[in-house]
Scaffold this motif. Structure first.
Motif, PDB file in Angstrom:
ATOM      1  N   PRO A 137     -21.215  71.658  10.340  1.00  0.00           N
ATOM      2  CA  PRO A 137     -20.641  70.306  10.246  1.00  0.00           C
ATOM      3  C   PRO A 137     -21.365  69.250  11.061  1.00  0.00           C
ATOM      4  O   PRO A 137     -21.272  68.063  10.745  1.00  0.00           O
ATOM      5  CB  PRO A 137     -19.205  70.494  10.739  1.00  0.00           C
ATOM      6  N   GLN A 138     -22.108  69.644  12.097  1.00  0.00           N
ATOM      7  CA  GLN A 138     -22.755  68.656  12.960  1.00  0.00           C
ATOM      8  C   GLN A 138     -24.096  68.170  12.420  1.00  0.00           C
ATOM      9  O   GLN A 138     -24.700  67.254  12.988  1.00  0.00           O
ATOM     10  CB  GLN A 138     -22.951  69.216  14.382  1.00  0.00           C
ATOM     11  N   TYR A 139     -24.564  68.745  11.345  1.00  0.00           N
ATOM     12  CA  TYR A 139     -25.880  68.370  10.835  1.00  0.00           C
ATOM     13  C   TYR A 139     -25.771  67.460   9.603  1.00  0.00           C
ATOM     14  O   TYR A 139     -25.438  66.292   9.726  1.00  0.00           O
ATOM     15  CB  TYR A 139     -26.715  69.621  10.563  1.00  0.00           C
ATOM     16  N   GLU A 140     -26.110  67.959   8.422  1.00  0.00           N
ATOM     17  CA  GLU A 140     -26.167  67.107   7.238  1.00  0.00           C
ATOM     18  C   GLU A 140     -24.854  66.366   6.979  1.00  0.00           C
ATOM     19  O   GLU A 140     -24.863  65.158   6.673  1.00  0.00           O
ATOM     20  CB  GLU A 140     -26.527  67.938   5.998  1.00  0.00           C
ATOM     21  N   ALA A 141     -23.738  67.079   7.082  1.00  0.00           N
ATOM     22  CA  ALA A 141     -22.445  66.460   6.759  1.00  0.00           C
ATOM     23  C   ALA A 141     -22.112  65.320   7.712  1.00  0.00           C
ATOM     24  O   ALA A 141     -21.636  64.260   7.291  1.00  0.00           O
ATOM     25  CB  ALA A 141     -21.334  67.518   6.785  1.00  0.00           C
ATOM     26  N   ALA A 142     -22.358  65.527   9.007  1.00  0.00           N
ATOM     27  CA  ALA A 142     -22.071  64.479   9.987  1.00  0.00           C
ATOM     28  C   ALA A 142     -22.983  63.278   9.793  1.00  0.00           C
ATOM     29  O   ALA A 142     -22.538  62.122   9.849  1.00  0.00           O
ATOM     30  CB  ALA A 142     -22.223  65.039  11.402  1.00  0.00           C
ATOM     31  N   PHE A 143     -24.262  63.536   9.539  1.00  0.00           N
ATOM     32  CA  PHE A 143     -25.205  62.428   9.367  1.00  0.00           C
ATOM     33  C   PHE A 143     -24.897  61.656   8.091  1.00  0.00           C
ATOM     34  O   PHE A 143     -24.990  60.424   8.061  1.00  0.00           O
ATOM     35  CB  PHE A 143     -26.638  62.955   9.346  1.00  0.00           C
ATOM     36  N   ALA A 144     -24.511  62.381   7.038  1.00  0.00           N
ATOM     37  CA  ALA A 144     -24.118  61.712   5.795  1.00  0.00           C
ATOM     38  C   ALA A 144     -22.914  60.816   6.026  1.00  0.00           C
ATOM     39  O   ALA A 144     -22.846  59.690   5.497  1.00  0.00           O
ATOM     40  CB  ALA A 144     -23.808  62.752   4.720  1.00  0.00           C
ATOM     41  N   ARG A 145     -21.982  61.272   6.823  1.00  0.00           N
ATOM     42  CA  ARG A 145     -20.803  60.465   7.145  1.00  0.00           C
ATOM     43  C   ARG A 145     -21.210  59.205   7.895  1.00  0.00           C
ATOM     44  O   ARG A 145     -20.679  58.110   7.646  1.00  0.00           O
ATOM     45  CB  ARG A 145     -19.819  61.296   7.969  1.00  0.00           C
ATOM     46  N   GLY A 146     -22.175  59.356   8.809  1.00  0.00           N
ATOM     47  CA  GLY A 146     -22.674  58.190   9.539  1.00  0.00           C
ATOM     48  C   GLY A 146     -23.378  57.205   8.627  1.00  0.00           C
ATOM     49  O   GLY A 146     -23.214  55.989   8.767  1.00  0.00           O
ATOM     50  N   LEU A 147     -24.153  57.712   7.677  1.00  0.00           N
ATOM     51  CA  LEU A 147     -24.839  56.842   6.724  1.00  0.00           C
ATOM     52  C   LEU A 147     -23.839  56.094   5.851  1.00  0.00           C
ATOM     53  O   LEU A 147     -23.993  54.887   5.598  1.00  0.00           O
ATOM     54  CB  LEU A 147     -25.787  57.662   5.850  1.00  0.00           C
ATOM     55  N   ARG A 148     -22.819  56.799   5.391  1.00  0.00           N
ATOM     56  CA  ARG A 148     -21.809  56.149   4.538  1.00  0.00           C
ATOM     57  C   ARG A 148     -21.069  55.061   5.309  1.00  0.00           C
ATOM     58  O   ARG A 148     -20.650  54.056   4.736  1.00  0.00           O
ATOM     59  CB  ARG A 148     -20.834  57.199   4.012  1.00  0.00           C
ATOM     60  N   GLN A 149     -20.923  55.260   6.619  1.00  0.00           N
ATOM     61  CA  GLN A 149     -20.278  54.259   7.449  1.00  0.00           C
ATOM     62  C   GLN A 149     -21.053  52.938   7.416  1.00  0.00           C
ATOM     63  O   GLN A 149     -20.473  51.862   7.582  1.00  0.00           O
ATOM     64  CB  GLN A 149     -20.176  54.767   8.897  1.00  0.00           C
ATOM     65  N   SER A 150     -22.359  53.039   7.163  1.00  0.00           N
ATOM     66  CA  SER A 150     -23.211  51.852   7.077  1.00  0.00           C
ATOM     67  C   SER A 150     -23.373  51.363   5.644  1.00  0.00           C
ATOM     68  O   SER A 150     -24.221  50.513   5.374  1.00  0.00           O
ATOM     69  CB  SER A 150     -24.587  52.160   7.677  1.00  0.00           C
ATOM     70  N   GLY A 151     -22.596  51.903   4.725  1.00  0.00           N
ATOM     71  CA  GLY A 151     -22.630  51.436   3.352  1.00  0.00           C
ATOM     72  C   GLY A 151     -23.683  52.095   2.477  1.00  0.00           C
ATOM     73  O   GLY A 151     -23.946  51.625   1.371  1.00  0.00           O
ATOM     74  N   ILE A 152     -24.283  53.178   2.955  1.00  0.00           N
ATOM     75  CA  ILE A 152     -25.294  53.888   2.183  1.00  0.00           C
ATOM     76  C   ILE A 152     -24.619  54.881   1.234  1.00  0.00           C
ATOM     77  O   ILE A 152     -23.697  55.601   1.631  1.00  0.00           O
ATOM     78  CB  ILE A 152     -26.266  54.643   3.111  1.00  0.00           C
ATOM     79  N   GLU A 153     -25.094  54.937   0.008  1.00  0.00           N
ATOM     80  CA  GLU A 153     -24.624  55.952  -0.932  1.00  0.00           C
ATOM     81  C   GLU A 153     -25.388  57.248  -0.650  1.00  0.00           C
ATOM     82  O   GLU A 153     -26.617  57.252  -0.623  1.00  0.00           O
ATOM     83  CB  GLU A 153     -24.858  55.500  -2.368  1.00  0.00           C
TER      84      GLU A 153
END
Length: 353
Positions: A12-28
């Protein structure tokens, strides 16, 4: 912007967490899990030894196919150990920007040679892909220098981070206090670098120690200390934050196999409101003011002395822990800020091109 993240998606601390951070910035963000291709006995063997079998062929074909279908602006390969250079070249021809990120030390087998045996196979394809990725991000500075010598067009540090939804101060119930409260805690893996001797030194000084970790913390490693620390189990999710919140002092050892001068735990511990006592390095001293925002040690003897001093000064402990918590937020060491830093960097590089 649309980003495809190709990686294991297993922790959970790798791809999934970073994807969540990216989505927080409006990235698909879309994901492609490499784990799905390495099933069964032969798949497991190919995953470990990285020889070009059917599983790897299917994975590389899927990467190109998914990119044709989803048409991402950018593909981030997270610790890409099974991707071929031909795949990266094909994406480049298609006009898709690519980047790699590696939280491990892929050059350890070529430098100190003290890596696990399977790492001599694990990094074979990754090292051959480095020159073809548009951008390469690494966990540690030394790997950037090595990547450039290895033919990389770009190499830059992307620091680890903490996850705000998990790494946070926790209030413990009475039952949880009984389970987690202690003088000193270490939450992490075993490595043959002398960390067990540090724990022994603390125990012999009469300091209460709790240890949370995996199966490698055996009686063979800990000797007669094992009985007082057992059962030694992993602390994940909320239990990770509770284990840190329940201790007066939280230890942070650094991986010598990965040549670490900081680690993810350096940001997670302060984020949980814990007082971090870490091995002293120049990088950590640049992140935190010593004895004001975190504490450090350079020997087993100094470790014991520093813990004894902290235990005798509870008000000082609270001030240091509170200042450390403020520091990791102020400096943007959370995953949302780190994802935004990543977006800014790739946009700036694209503009320069």
């Amino acid at each position: 912007m649309k980003i495809l993240i190709v990686g294991a998606w297993a922790w959970p601390q790798y791809e999934a967490a970073f994807a969540r951070g990216l989505r927080q910035s409006g990235i698909e963000v879309e994901g492609l899990s490499t784990e799905n291709f390495f099933t069964g006995f032969l798949g497991h063997v190919q995953k470990t030894l990285t020889f070009p079998g059917l599983a790897m062929w299917r994975l590389n074909k899927a990467v190109v196919s998914v990119c044709k279908k989803q048409q991402p602006d950018f593909v981030l390969f997270w610790r890409p150990t099974h991707v071929w250079p031909s795949t990266i070249k094909q994406l480049t021809i298609m006009g898709v920007d690519t980047a790699s990120y590696n939280n491990d030390d892929p050059f350890s087998t070529k430098t100190h040679g003290n890596a696990p045996w399977h790492h001599y196979f694990l990094w074979f394809w990754y090292l051959r892909c480095i020159p073809f990725f548009g951008k390469n991000f690494f966990y540690r500075k030394i790997n950037c220098e090595e990547a450039m010598s290895h033919g990389a067009k770009h190499a830059e540090v992307l620091l680890p981070y903490f996850m705000p939804w998990q790494d946070r101060p926790m209030k413990l119930t009475a039952a949880e206090s009984q389970r987690f409260q202690t003088d000193v805690v270490f939450v992490g893996h075993y490595e043959p670098d002398g960390r067990e001797l540090s724990l022994r030194g603390l125990a012999e000084a009469g300091i209460r120690v709790k240890l949370w970790g995996g199966a490698y913390w055996t009686s063979a490693v800990l000797g007669d200390l094992y009985a007082s620390l057992a059962p030694i189990i992993t602390a994940e999710g909320d239990n990770y934050a509770k284990a840190l919140s329940g201790a007066k002092v939280c230890l942070c050892f650094l991986s010598k196999l990965n040549r670490d001068t900081y680690t993810r735990r350096c940001f997670e511990i302060p984020a949980c409101g814990g007082l971090m006592l870490a091995e002293r390095t120049e990088d950590l001293l640049s992140f935190f003011k010593e004895d004001e925002e975190a504490c450090f040690f350079s020997s087993k003897e100094e470790l014991v002395q520093k813990v004894q001093w902290l235990l005798l000064n509870p008000q000082k402990r609270e001030l240091i822990a509170a200042a450390g918590l403020r520091r990791v937020w102020a400096d943007g060491h959370d995953v949302n800020s780190r994802a935004q830093q990543f977006i800014t960097r790739i946009n700036n590089m694209s503009e320069r091109v």
